[in-house]
Design a protein around this motif. Structure first.
Motif, PDB file in Angstrom:
ATOM      1  N   ILE A 260      -2.046   6.776   2.963  1.00 46.12           N
ATOM      2  CA  ILE A 260      -3.125   6.032   2.300  1.00 46.12           C
ATOM      3  C   ILE A 260      -3.374   6.712   0.956  1.00 46.12           C
ATOM      4  O   ILE A 260      -3.435   7.935   0.882  1.00 46.12           O
ATOM      5  CB  ILE A 260      -4.407   5.962   3.177  1.00 46.12           C
ATOM      6  N   GLY A 261      -3.451   5.905  -0.084  1.00 47.90           N
ATOM      7  CA  GLY A 261      -3.669   6.452  -1.418  1.00 47.90           C
ATOM      8  C   GLY A 261      -4.462   5.469  -2.248  1.00 47.90           C
ATOM      9  O   GLY A 261      -4.986   4.483  -1.718  1.00 47.90           O
ATOM     10  N   TYR A 262      -4.548   5.723  -3.526  1.00 46.46           N
ATOM     11  CA  TYR A 262      -5.286   4.815  -4.397  1.00 46.46           C
ATOM     12  C   TYR A 262      -4.662   4.832  -5.785  1.00 46.46           C
ATOM     13  O   TYR A 262      -4.007   5.800  -6.171  1.00 46.46           O
ATOM     14  CB  TYR A 262      -6.773   5.182  -4.455  1.00 46.46           C
ATOM     15  N   THR A 263      -4.884   3.740  -6.501  1.00 45.08           N
ATOM     16  CA  THR A 263      -4.352   3.628  -7.864  1.00 45.08           C
ATOM     17  C   THR A 263      -5.164   2.575  -8.601  1.00 45.08           C
ATOM     18  O   THR A 263      -6.032   1.920  -8.010  1.00 45.08           O
ATOM     19  CB  THR A 263      -2.852   3.256  -7.830  1.00 45.08           C
ATOM     20  N   TYR A 264      -4.881   2.408  -9.874  1.00 49.40           N
ATOM     21  CA  TYR A 264      -5.508   1.301 -10.599  1.00 49.40           C
ATOM     22  C   TYR A 264      -4.783   0.014 -10.229  1.00 49.40           C
ATOM     23  O   TYR A 264      -3.577   0.032  -9.961  1.00 49.40           O
ATOM     24  CB  TYR A 264      -5.399   1.521 -12.108  1.00 49.40           C
ATOM     25  N   ARG A 265      -5.518  -1.075 -10.261  1.00 49.57           N
ATOM     26  CA  ARG A 265      -4.915  -2.360  -9.895  1.00 49.57           C
ATOM     27  C   ARG A 265      -3.677  -2.667 -10.739  1.00 49.57           C
ATOM     28  O   ARG A 265      -2.707  -3.234 -10.268  1.00 49.57           O
ATOM     29  CB  ARG A 265      -5.944  -3.490 -10.036  1.00 49.57           C
ATOM     30  N   LYS A 266      -3.723  -2.255 -12.006  1.00 48.94           N
ATOM     31  CA  LYS A 266      -2.603  -2.563 -12.906  1.00 48.94           C
ATOM     32  C   LYS A 266      -1.300  -1.903 -12.436  1.00 48.94           C
ATOM     33  O   LYS A 266      -0.212  -2.349 -12.785  1.00 48.94           O
ATOM     34  CB  LYS A 266      -2.933  -2.134 -14.339  1.00 48.94           C
ATOM     35  N   ASN A 267      -1.404  -0.839 -11.644  1.00 51.55           N
ATOM     36  CA  ASN A 267      -0.197  -0.153 -11.146  1.00 51.55           C
ATOM     37  C   ASN A 267       0.262  -0.682  -9.783  1.00 51.55           C
ATOM     38  O   ASN A 267       1.313  -0.291  -9.282  1.00 51.55           O
ATOM     39  CB  ASN A 267      -0.447   1.351 -10.998  1.00 51.55           C
ATOM     40  N   TYR A 268      -0.567  -1.510  -9.165  1.00 48.38           N
ATOM     41  CA  TYR A 268      -0.273  -2.014  -7.821  1.00 48.38           C
ATOM     42  C   TYR A 268       0.897  -2.998  -7.854  1.00 48.38           C
ATOM     43  O   TYR A 268       0.973  -3.841  -8.750  1.00 48.38           O
ATOM     44  CB  TYR A 268      -1.531  -2.684  -7.259  1.00 48.38           C
ATOM     45  N   LYS A 269       1.809  -2.861  -6.911  1.00 47.03           N
ATOM     46  CA  LYS A 269       2.951  -3.777  -6.839  1.00 47.03           C
ATOM     47  C   LYS A 269       2.858  -4.557  -5.539  1.00 47.03           C
ATOM     48  O   LYS A 269       2.909  -3.965  -4.459  1.00 47.03           O
ATOM     49  CB  LYS A 269       4.259  -2.989  -6.901  1.00 47.03           C
ATOM     50  N   GLU A 270       2.706  -5.844  -5.657  1.00 47.41           N
ATOM     51  CA  GLU A 270       2.519  -6.684  -4.480  1.00 47.41           C
ATOM     52  C   GLU A 270       3.752  -6.628  -3.578  1.00 47.41           C
ATOM     53  O   GLU A 270       4.884  -6.604  -4.061  1.00 47.41           O
ATOM     54  CB  GLU A 270       2.241  -8.125  -4.909  1.00 47.41           C
ATOM     55  N   GLY A 271       3.514  -6.561  -2.287  1.00 51.15           N
ATOM     56  CA  GLY A 271       4.614  -6.560  -1.327  1.00 51.15           C
ATOM     57  C   GLY A 271       5.161  -5.171  -1.038  1.00 51.15           C
ATOM     58  O   GLY A 271       5.867  -4.966  -0.066  1.00 51.15           O
ATOM     59  N   VAL A 272       4.832  -4.215  -1.874  1.00 52.25           N
ATOM     60  CA  VAL A 272       5.339  -2.852  -1.690  1.00 52.25           C
ATOM     61  C   VAL A 272       4.399  -2.066  -0.769  1.00 52.25           C
ATOM     62  O   VAL A 272       4.829  -1.378   0.149  1.00 52.25           O
ATOM     63  CB  VAL A 272       5.473  -2.147  -3.071  1.00 52.25           C
TER      64      VAL A 272
END
Lengths: 492, 150
Positions: B128-140
Motif C-alpha cells: 500500500i502506498g500513495y502518490t499524486y493522481r497525475k502519477n497514477y496509472k489505471e489498471g496497474v
C-alpha cells in the motif's frame, strides 16, 4: 539531494537586470520594436524567442561575457538535474530489483542492529544514622545503567525474531557480604579486574544479560505465536521498556522488585482484534517456566506458569486511552541435591527447600489527551507457601509466612505548548506518587514515594531528564531518603 | 398562484451542472493524493483510520491474511509531509520518535521509502502506498482512498 544554484551574478549584472525590468514595465512597445531590430543582428541559430537569452547591445564586453557564462551554467545545471533524475530513477530500479531478488514479496526483510544507552548523575541524601544512610550511596556518582543492543530480523513476511542484549559493567562492585565481627565474617565485594599477561594491561570485565530473545510467527493480526524468552506483556513500564521511551528516570518499585516476572521463558500466543475504528482489543496467553531460582536455565517443577493479558485501547487523533490487565499463576520451587552414599553405590537425592504458589494480578491505565499524559499501574501479588524458608522475625527466628504485596502509582505529565520557541523539541514536566508494600507481614516495607521531574527531548534520538525523588516510609525512618538524578538517554 | 418563471429553472439547472462540474473537477485534480494498493489486495476501500493503522503498523495483515506492506515516499518531499500531516496526524519529528519507540518496544521498523511508489506497489504483493493522481496509472494498481488537493 538538491541541486543548489550558485549565484554568480556581479553587482553590474544585478544593476543591468533591474534597469531592464524597469524598462520592460514602462515601455513594452518600445522594447518589442527594439527586439525586432535585435533579431536581425543576432547570429543564426540563436534562440531568438527567449528575451532572457538575448545579449543586449548596451552591454560592456565583461557583462556580455558574464551573461554568456550564466547561460552556459544554466544549460549545464539543467543537464545535471536531468542526469540526477535519471540516477534517482535507476536507483529506484536497482532497489526494486534487489527486493525481487530476495524472492519474497516483501521489502521489509533484513536484519537491523540498533539500541539505546543511558548515563545518569545521581546523588542520594539520607539522614545520618539511618539504615538507608549506611546502605545507600556514599557520594554523588555518574552511573551507566543500560546499554542495550538489539538484533531484529524479519525473515519472511510472517516470521521475525528479536534479540536484546543488555551490556553491563556489573558484577563489578557487587557486595556479596558485609563484615560481621561477631560471626567472623569479612567484607566481600566482587572485583572483575584481570590483566593481559602479554602486555600487562589491566582491564575490567563486564557482563551481558539477555533481556529477550524470541521468534515471532504472526500469520494474522488476531493470531501470533512467540517462542523463546519474551517480555511479560503487562503494564506500561514493562512494555515501554527503554529509558529513551519512558517519561521518568526511576522505574516504579514494582518494576525494580520484579513483582511480576519482567520476562518469561516459554511460549506466548497473542493477537489483536479491531472492534471499531481506532479501537484495539489485544490479548496474550503466556505459558512459561514461571518464577524460579534458575528459571531461565530450567524449571524445577512440572507446573508451568500461565498468564492472561487483555487490553482495550482507543487511539484517536487527540485522545488516546488504554486499559489493561494481566493475571499470572505459577509455582516457585527450589531444591538442593545431596550425596547420600558414595560406596558401595553412588546415591544422590534431591530435597525441596522452598515452594510456594505465586498469584499476581496487575492493572494499567493510560490516557493521553491534549498534551497531557496520565498513566497508572497497580499490582497485587500473593505468595502461599507449602514449604517455607527460614526468616528472621522480630520475635526471633521463624519462617517466611504467606504474604501479599501491593504496588500502585499514578504519573501525570504535561508537554508544554512551546512549539513556537522550541519547534519539534518537547519539554514535559511530570509528577508521580507511588505506594508500595513489598510484604504485608513486614510493616517496615510500607512506603510512599513522590517524584517530580522534567523530561526534555531535543531530538527524536535523545531524552534528558531531571528528577527529584522522596522516599517516605510509613513505618519508621530507616528508609527515608531524597534522591536527585539527571539522566541522558540516547537511542541509536 | 404565480407560476415560477422558466428562466428560474434554467438558472437552477445551470447552477446544478456547474456544481457537478466543479465537484467532478475537484475529484480529479492531478494534485490529489491517491492511496494505492497492489492488485492482489481484495479490499477496495479503506478509511482514514485504517490508513493510519496500516502506515503505523497497528494492523499487520489485510482481511484475507496477506501481509500489509506500507510504502512511503521519500523524506523531505511535499507529498510525504502532506500525507504524514493529513493521515498520520504527525510531524516528521513525531513520526521519527514513534518509530524509535516502536523499535525499542517491539522491533517494528518504519516502512521503506521509495521514489516511485506506483512501481513499488505494482510489484510488491500486499503493498500500500500513495502518490499524486497525475502519477497514477489505471489498471496497474488500485485506488482505495483519495485525499483531495488542499
Amino acid at each position: 539531494m538538491n541541486f543548489v544554484r550558485k549565484n554568480i551574478q556581479t553587482p553590474a549584472i544585478t544593476w543591468f537586470i533591474a534597469l531592464s525590468t524597469l524598462w520592460c514595465t514602462t515601455d513594452i512597445l518600445a522594447q518589442e520594436a527594439k527586439r525586432s531590430t535585435e533579431k536581425t543582428l543576432l547570429p543564426t541559430g540563436a534562440d531568438t524567442d527567449d528575451p532572457a537569452t538575448q545579449p543586449s547591445t548596451d552591454q560592456t564586453p565583461t557583462e556580455r561575457r558574464l551573461d554568456e557564462l550564466q547561460r552556459a551554467y544554466d544549460v549545464k545545471f539543467e543537464a545535471y538535474a536531468d542526469q540526477f533524475a535519471d540516477y534517482e530513477e535507476r536507483l529506484d530500479e536497482l532497489q526494486m530489483t534487489m527486493f525481487e531478488m530476495q524472492e519474497i514479496d516483501d521489502v521489509e526483510t533484513g536484519i537491523q542492529v540498533y539500541g539505546f544507552f543511558d548515563t545518569m548523575f545521581f546523588k542520594a541524601l539520607a539522614k545520618e544514622g539511618t539504615l538507608m544512610h549506611a546502605l545507600g550511596w556514599p557520594a554523588s556518582t555518574f552511573i551507566m545503567q543500560n546499554l542495550n543492543l538489539y538484533f531484529a530480523s524479519q525473515m519472511t513476511p510472517t516470521l521475525s525474531s528479536i534479540v536484546e542484549l543488555r551490556f553491563t559493567f556489573r558484577p563489578l562492585g557487587q557486595e556479596t557480604q558485609f563484615e560481621y565481627r561477631q560471626l567472623g565474617l569479612d567484607y566481600e565485594r566482587i572485583d572483575t579486574e584481570v590483566d593481559d599477561q602479554l602486555s600487562n594491561e589491566h582491564f575490567r570485565l563486564g557482563g551481558i544479560a539477555i533481556e529477550r530473545a524470541h521468534l515471532t510467527w504472526q500469520p494474522r493480526d488476531y493470531l501470533g505465536l512467540v517462542v523463546g524468552y519474551y517480555l511479560t506483556p503487562y503494564g506500561i513500564w514493562n512494555v515501554e521498556h527503554g529509558s529513551p521511551v519512558r517519561l521518568s528516570v526511576r522505574p516504579p518499585y514494582m518494576q525494580i522488585t520484579r513483582t511480576v516476572p519482567h520476562a518469561q521463558l516459554g511460549v506466548m500466543v497473542h493477537g489483536r482484534f479491531f472492534p471499531a475504528n481506532r479501537t484495539y482489543l489485544d490479548y496474550a496467553v503466556t505459558i512459561s517456566n514461571g518464577r524460579g531460582p534458575m528459571d531461565t536455565i530450567m524449571d524445577l517443577d512440572e507446573n508451568k506458569a500461565v498468564g492472561l493479558k487483555l487490553k482495550l485501547s482507543y487511539e484517536g487523533r487527540e485522545v488516546q486511552v488504554a486499559a489493561g490487565g494481566y493475571g499470572y499463576y505459577g509455582e516457585y520451587t527450589d531444591l538442593k541435591r545431596t550425596i547420600d552414599t558414595v560406596v558401595p553405590e553412588f546415591r544422590l537425592s534431591k530435597e525441596l527447600t522452598e515452594k510456594y504458589t505465586d498469584t499476581i494480578a496487575s492493572f494499567d491505565f493510560l490516557l493521553e489527551a491534549y498534551n497531557f499524559r496520565f498513566q497508572a499501574e497497580y499490582v497485587w501479588r500473593m505468595a502461599r507457601y507449602s514449604l517455607r524458608t527460614p526468616r528472621p522475625q522480630s520475635e526471633g527466628p521463624g519462617y517466611q509466612p504467606d504474604f501479599i504485596s501491593y504496588f500502585g502509582y499514578g504519573m501525570l505529565g504535561y508537554t508544554l505548548p512551546l512549539d513556537e520557541w522550541l519547534g519539534q523539541k518537547t519539554l514535559t514536566p511530570y509528577i508521580s506518587l507511588e505506594y508500595s508494600h513489598l510484604d504485608d507481614t513486614v510493616p517496615l516495607y510500607k512506603t510512599l514515594i513522590g517524584i517530580g521531574g522534567i523530561n526534555f527531548k531535543p531530538s527524536a534520538f535523545v531524552a534528558i531528564k531531571g528528577e527529584a525523588l522522596y522516599v517516605y516510609p510509613l513505618d519508621g525512618d530507616d528508609f527515608r531518603v531524597w534522591m536527585f538524578a539527571v539522566q541522558l538517554a540516547v537511542s541509536f | 398562484m404565480r407560476r415560477t418563471p422558466l428562466h428560474f429553472y434554467l438558472c437552477l439547472t445551470l447552477f446544478g451542472a456547474l456544481l457537478l462540474h466543479t465537484d467532478r473537477a475537484r475529484a480529479e485534480d492531478p494534485e490529489d493524493i491517491v492511496v494505492i494498493v497492489h492488485k492482489s489486495v481484495a479490499k477496495k476501500e479503506v478509511t482514514i483510520a485504517e490508513l493510519q493503522d496500516y502506515f503505523l503498523k497497528n494492523r499487520l495483515s489485510w482481511p484475507d491474511g496477506q501481509k500489509v506492506v506500507p510504502i512511503n515516499v521519500k523524506e523531505d518531499t511535499p507529498l510525504r509531509d502532506a500525507f504524514r500531516r493529513r493521515v498520520l496526524g504527525m510531524t516528521a519529528t513525531q513520526e521519527n520518535r514513534y518509530w524509535l519507540d516502536r523499535k525499542i518496544q517491539s522491533g517494528h521498523k518504519k516502512p521503506p521509502e521509495l521514489g516511485n511508489t506506483v512501481k513499488a506497489v505494482y510489484r510488491i504483493k500486499g503493498a500500500i502506498g500513495y502518490t499524486y493522481r497525475k502519477n497514477y496509472k489505471e489498471g496497474v494498481v488500485t485506488i482505495v482512498f483519495v485525499l483531495p488537493k488542499e
